[in-house]
Design an enzyme around this catalytic site. Sequence first.
Site, PDB file in Angstrom:
ATOM      1  N   SER A 252       0.828  -1.201   0.000  1.00 16.05           N
ATOM      2  CA  SER A 252       0.000   0.000   0.000  1.00 16.05           C
ATOM      3  C   SER A 252       0.869   1.261   0.000  1.00 16.05           C
ATOM      4  O   SER A 252       1.678   1.437  -0.914  1.00 16.05           O
ATOM      5  CB  SER A 252      -0.972  -0.042   1.188  1.00 16.05           C
ATOM      6  OG  SER A 252      -2.075   0.809   0.995  1.00 16.05           O
TER       7      SER A 252
ATOM      8  N   HIS B  44      -7.225  -6.291   0.148  1.00 13.19           N
ATOM      9  CA  HIS B  44      -6.095  -5.366   0.245  1.00 13.19           C
ATOM     10  C   HIS B  44      -5.043  -5.857   1.241  1.00 13.19           C
ATOM     11  O   HIS B  44      -3.857  -5.585   1.080  1.00 13.19           O
ATOM     12  CB  HIS B  44      -6.613  -3.983   0.659  1.00 13.19           C
ATOM     13  CG  HIS B  44      -5.564  -2.920   0.632  1.00 13.19           C
ATOM     14  ND1 HIS B  44      -4.821  -2.628  -0.491  1.00 13.19           N
ATOM     15  CD2 HIS B  44      -5.127  -2.064   1.603  1.00 13.19           C
ATOM     16  CE1 HIS B  44      -3.988  -1.636  -0.229  1.00 13.19           C
ATOM     17  NE2 HIS B  44      -4.144  -1.288   1.036  1.00 13.19           N
TER      18      HIS B  44
END
Length: 258
Positions: A84, A238
């Site tokens: 991320s 994610h």
Amino acid sequence: MLLNYTQTGSGPHVILMHGLFGSLDNLNIVAKALAEHFTVTNVDLRNHGLSFHHEVMDYPTMASDVIALMDHLQIEKAHLVGHSMGGKVAMQVAMIDQQRVERLAILDIAPVAYHSRHDSIIAGLQAVEDALTHAKIQSRSEADKIMAQYIEELGVRQFLLKSLAKNEHSKLAWRFNLTSICKNYSKITANINATHSCLCDTLFIKGNNSDYILPEHKDAITQSFSNAKAKVIHGAGHWLHAEKPQSVNRSIIDFLQL
């Protein structure tokens, strides 16, 4: 000022970088697997974990922090692995000084700008911080009750609460610098400073259930990283490294050992 880090294993160097509101602990499961083959340096990015707090927070600056740590540790060249926000930091390091990078493994992020995804999270964190400031709560469980009013997912709250710890005054406080993160949030969601096409071999690893890397991002990826390829981890979102650690670790190791 140097970033806080841990170092394990032996062999070629790998540097790990966590995501927003995280710390190096988040990637310990990756670090442990990689340490069987590499010297792994797992870092707390600025304003996170046990690293220093600073009012400036953007990708060129965070990338410079990593390069400074490499200089301090006398690491001439390393593989970079980032999740991320940490993935964007890794990409930015390669843009600034490609010669310091062997290969890039980027976990579920693209070199694009994102719309705000953390409004409810930030509201919950600020509510807890306000309660702590006014001595209304004294435990993680009490903080969780406040956050639950803003953040429905238990797993997200548990992840965030890992950064709620006693400070030097033995009082609970967020380890990340919430003030600076909020102030610089638009820079964190912005794209990296992509000045050219990086020739580093790069692997973008996407969680199949995540929308952080989409088909429409392909052009941006190939324009900035011309030697990029992709790997999809099925059954993961994610937080793919936490949801499917064996698949993610195997993908990273196989790619770095090519």
